[in-house]
Design a protein around this motif. Sequence first.
Motif, PDB file in Angstrom:
ATOM      1  N   LEU A 107      42.221  41.588  39.103  1.00 25.41           N
ATOM      2  CA  LEU A 107      42.143  40.290  39.774  1.00 25.41           C
ATOM      3  C   LEU A 107      43.400  39.475  39.530  1.00 25.41           C
ATOM      4  O   LEU A 107      43.883  38.774  40.421  1.00 25.41           O
ATOM      5  CB  LEU A 107      40.904  39.517  39.310  1.00 25.41           C
ATOM      6  CG  LEU A 107      39.558  39.989  39.864  1.00 25.41           C
ATOM      7  CD1 LEU A 107      38.402  39.264  39.186  1.00 25.41           C
ATOM      8  CD2 LEU A 107      39.485  39.795  41.382  1.00 25.41           C
ATOM      9  N   GLU A 108      43.943  39.572  38.323  1.00 25.95           N
ATOM     10  CA  GLU A 108      45.158  38.816  38.025  1.00 25.95           C
ATOM     11  C   GLU A 108      46.373  39.390  38.754  1.00 25.95           C
ATOM     12  O   GLU A 108      47.384  38.712  38.911  1.00 25.95           O
ATOM     13  CB  GLU A 108      45.382  38.756  36.518  1.00 25.95           C
ATOM     14  CG  GLU A 108      44.313  37.900  35.850  1.00 25.95           C
ATOM     15  CD  GLU A 108      44.595  37.600  34.393  1.00 25.95           C
ATOM     16  OE1 GLU A 108      45.354  38.359  33.758  1.00 25.95           O
ATOM     17  OE2 GLU A 108      44.060  36.600  33.889  1.00 25.95           O
ATOM     18  N   GLU A 109      46.266  40.631  39.220  1.00 31.99           N
ATOM     19  CA  GLU A 109      47.288  41.204  40.092  1.00 31.99           C
ATOM     20  C   GLU A 109      47.133  40.709  41.522  1.00 31.99           C
ATOM     21  O   GLU A 109      48.100  40.347  42.190  1.00 31.99           O
ATOM     22  CB  GLU A 109      47.146  42.738  40.129  1.00 31.99           C
ATOM     23  CG  GLU A 109      47.936  43.518  39.124  1.00 31.99           C
ATOM     24  CD  GLU A 109      47.694  45.009  39.339  1.00 31.99           C
ATOM     25  OE1 GLU A 109      48.011  45.516  40.440  1.00 31.99           O
ATOM     26  OE2 GLU A 109      47.149  45.655  38.436  1.00 31.99           O
ATOM     27  N   LEU A 110      45.870  40.683  42.000  1.00 35.06           N
ATOM     28  CA  LEU A 110      45.607  40.465  43.421  1.00 35.06           C
ATOM     29  C   LEU A 110      45.501  38.995  43.816  1.00 35.06           C
ATOM     30  O   LEU A 110      45.961  38.618  44.899  1.00 35.06           O
ATOM     31  CB  LEU A 110      44.306  41.188  43.817  1.00 35.06           C
ATOM     32  CG  LEU A 110      44.338  42.713  43.700  1.00 35.06           C
ATOM     33  CD1 LEU A 110      42.971  43.291  44.004  1.00 35.06           C
ATOM     34  CD2 LEU A 110      45.389  43.309  44.639  1.00 35.06           C
ATOM     35  N   LEU A 111      44.910  38.161  42.976  1.00 35.09           N
ATOM     36  CA  LEU A 111      44.708  36.765  43.371  1.00 35.09           C
ATOM     37  C   LEU A 111      46.025  36.019  43.610  1.00 35.09           C
ATOM     38  O   LEU A 111      46.097  35.205  44.540  1.00 35.09           O
ATOM     39  CB  LEU A 111      43.844  36.032  42.342  1.00 35.09           C
ATOM     40  CG  LEU A 111      42.368  36.461  42.321  1.00 35.09           C
ATOM     41  CD1 LEU A 111      41.614  35.741  41.214  1.00 35.09           C
ATOM     42  CD2 LEU A 111      41.698  36.212  43.674  1.00 35.09           C
ATOM     43  N   PRO A 112      47.082  36.261  42.829  1.00 35.86           N
ATOM     44  CA  PRO A 112      48.357  35.605  43.161  1.00 35.86           C
ATOM     45  C   PRO A 112      48.888  35.998  44.534  1.00 35.86           C
ATOM     46  O   PRO A 112      49.621  35.229  45.160  1.00 35.86           O
ATOM     47  CB  PRO A 112      49.299  36.076  42.044  1.00 35.86           C
ATOM     48  CG  PRO A 112      48.390  36.374  40.899  1.00 35.86           C
ATOM     49  CD  PRO A 112      47.152  36.956  41.525  1.00 35.86           C
ATOM     50  N   LEU A 113      48.529  37.197  45.021  1.00 34.50           N
ATOM     51  CA  LEU A 113      48.954  37.601  46.365  1.00 34.50           C
ATOM     52  C   LEU A 113      48.301  36.705  47.415  1.00 34.50           C
ATOM     53  O   LEU A 113      48.892  36.419  48.455  1.00 34.50           O
ATOM     54  CB  LEU A 113      48.598  39.068  46.622  1.00 34.50           C
ATOM     55  CG  LEU A 113      49.248  40.084  45.680  1.00 34.50           C
ATOM     56  CD1 LEU A 113      48.816  41.498  46.044  1.00 34.50           C
ATOM     57  CD2 LEU A 113      50.770  39.965  45.737  1.00 34.50           C
ATOM     58  N   CYS A 114      47.071  36.268  47.151  1.00 34.68           N
ATOM     59  CA  CYS A 114      46.411  35.310  48.052  1.00 34.68           C
ATOM     60  C   CYS A 114      47.183  34.001  48.069  1.00 34.68           C
ATOM     61  O   CYS A 114      47.324  33.365  49.116  1.00 34.68           O
ATOM     62  CB  CYS A 114      44.967  35.056  47.614  1.00 34.68           C
ATOM     63  SG  CYS A 114      43.930  36.534  47.622  1.00 34.68           S
ATOM     64  N   ASP A 115      47.682  33.586  46.893  1.00 32.72           N
ATOM     65  CA  ASP A 115      48.491  32.368  46.833  1.00 32.72           C
ATOM     66  C   ASP A 115      49.767  32.538  47.649  1.00 32.72           C
ATOM     67  O   ASP A 115      50.252  31.595  48.272  1.00 32.72           O
ATOM     68  CB  ASP A 115      48.846  32.028  45.388  1.00 32.72           C
ATOM     69  CG  ASP A 115      47.606  31.720  44.549  1.00 32.72           C
ATOM     70  OD1 ASP A 115      46.622  31.246  45.131  1.00 32.72           O
ATOM     71  OD2 ASP A 115      47.639  31.971  43.326  1.00 32.72           O
ATOM     72  N   GLY A 116      50.296  33.765  47.665  1.00 33.90           N
ATOM     73  CA  GLY A 116      51.477  34.052  48.478  1.00 33.90           C
ATOM     74  C   GLY A 116      51.176  33.898  49.959  1.00 33.90           C
ATOM     75  O   GLY A 116      51.998  33.371  50.713  1.00 33.90           O
TER      76      GLY A 116
END
Length: 500
Positions: free
Chosen positions: A483-492
């Motif tokens: 999740l800590e890998e993927l959730l920042p991609l949502c912020d992107g």
Amino acid sequence: MNAKQLKNALLQHAIQGRLVPQDPGDEPADVLLQRIRAEKEQLIKEGKIKKQKPLPPITEEEKPFAIPDSWQWVRLGNLSTYLQRGKSPKYSSSSSLSVISQKCVRWGRLDISLAKYVNEETISKYSEDRFLKKEDILLNSTGTGTLGRMCIFNNELYKCVADSHVTVIRLINKYISNKYVTYLFENKTIQDIIISNSSGSTNQKELNLEIIKNFLIPLPPLAEQQRIVARLEELLPDVEAYGTAQERLTALESSFPQQLRKSLLQEAIQGRLVPQNPADETADVLLQRIRAEKEQLIKEGKIKKQKPLPPITEEEKPFAIPDSWQWVRLGEIVTINPRNSLSDDLEVSFIPMNLIKDGYGNSHTSEIRIWKTVKSCFTHFAENDIAIAKITPCFQNRKSAILSNLKNGFGAGTTELHIVKIFTKLLIHKYFLYIFKTEMFISQGMKSFTGTAGQQRIGKDFISLFPIPLPPLAEQQRIVARLEELLPLCDGLLSAGGQA
């Protein structure tokens, strides 16, 4: 180019003679103007209209852009047989006469439902020319946000007059297309000219009647006016459809990061985000170890013994979980809303609600207070406790965080928090924080709300009884890492154009 820009471009092409081709066979606009002048002279002789004060000739400096040779610049007052503001009447709750105000005048339509009624005494004082006639143009000549808005009066079912905020423009319709004139006024260039020529305060702009009479119109031949209107009526519905599609796309782009976050968290708590590892110690063994640790802490007086919680029924389980997982009530494996016993002069962190960030992150700040000033009437917590806002709308907005970097390891804060203390190293704090941000937790919490509108909140029992899908310890760690890998991609995605 968005729909608004495209519409502006079409209207600009229209009034500059670039939307449809010119036809050398068309009667040019200067001949058309001669016909209009002759018609007006005849109407004056017959007493049907009043003689108007001559308007000044048009100078080259006044012309805002070039037009085709077959067109003519003309002042609006010279095209009209009647150009006058309405009057401010005395109103009545019911009457046979409707009063058209600026809020009734919309682009492309008249909203008669917003009209008020004038009293019978006022009606008798109106001259005949003040009653609106079919094909009259209505122009909002005062207002902020409504100034310059225009529509055509085509409602024969109602007897109407205009109020003092609306100017009535009556053209010789056999020589001038009123639809062409309304499209002209809707053009951004013309609207900018209107605004620049208006007077008054920011709250109430006004367009003087003389300015309206002297307003410059680029007049095409009548046949070309008709071709322009026909072409615009062909194209503008497509522009509107494009705008609707664009709005839907924008809404989708805006909601996509939010929906993706929700989906990722849902996949995580259903055991579908990372693979299961058969070598992991299963959740049932993990639960046995947690219960044993809890019993020991109770014996040592470090936590209080709790009332046994009811077993989880099959109906309470909202989805299937992997065989290595277990459903467990949250209150069985954590303590909720513990209290601190500290020295009165100890410095601690103080966290009001506004210092906890909402959304899917894990962020808060704090102030420094002396314990004796916050120990009463506030919520207690300690380092690594999880705070969950319990009141609406903070709860729905996901104001929750793992409390860290607390002064001397302790703190207090708003009473509108529930505190979850994880007393064992066999559970991963961030896994539980992510559960508290899932749509499942939020939606079920909202169903449990108590209190009055605007002051609704979740209770302690909701937290304690909430069924948690518990993975093996190693899988909790893998889920958090993923999740800590993927959730920042949502912020992107959000920074690229979406909105949370």
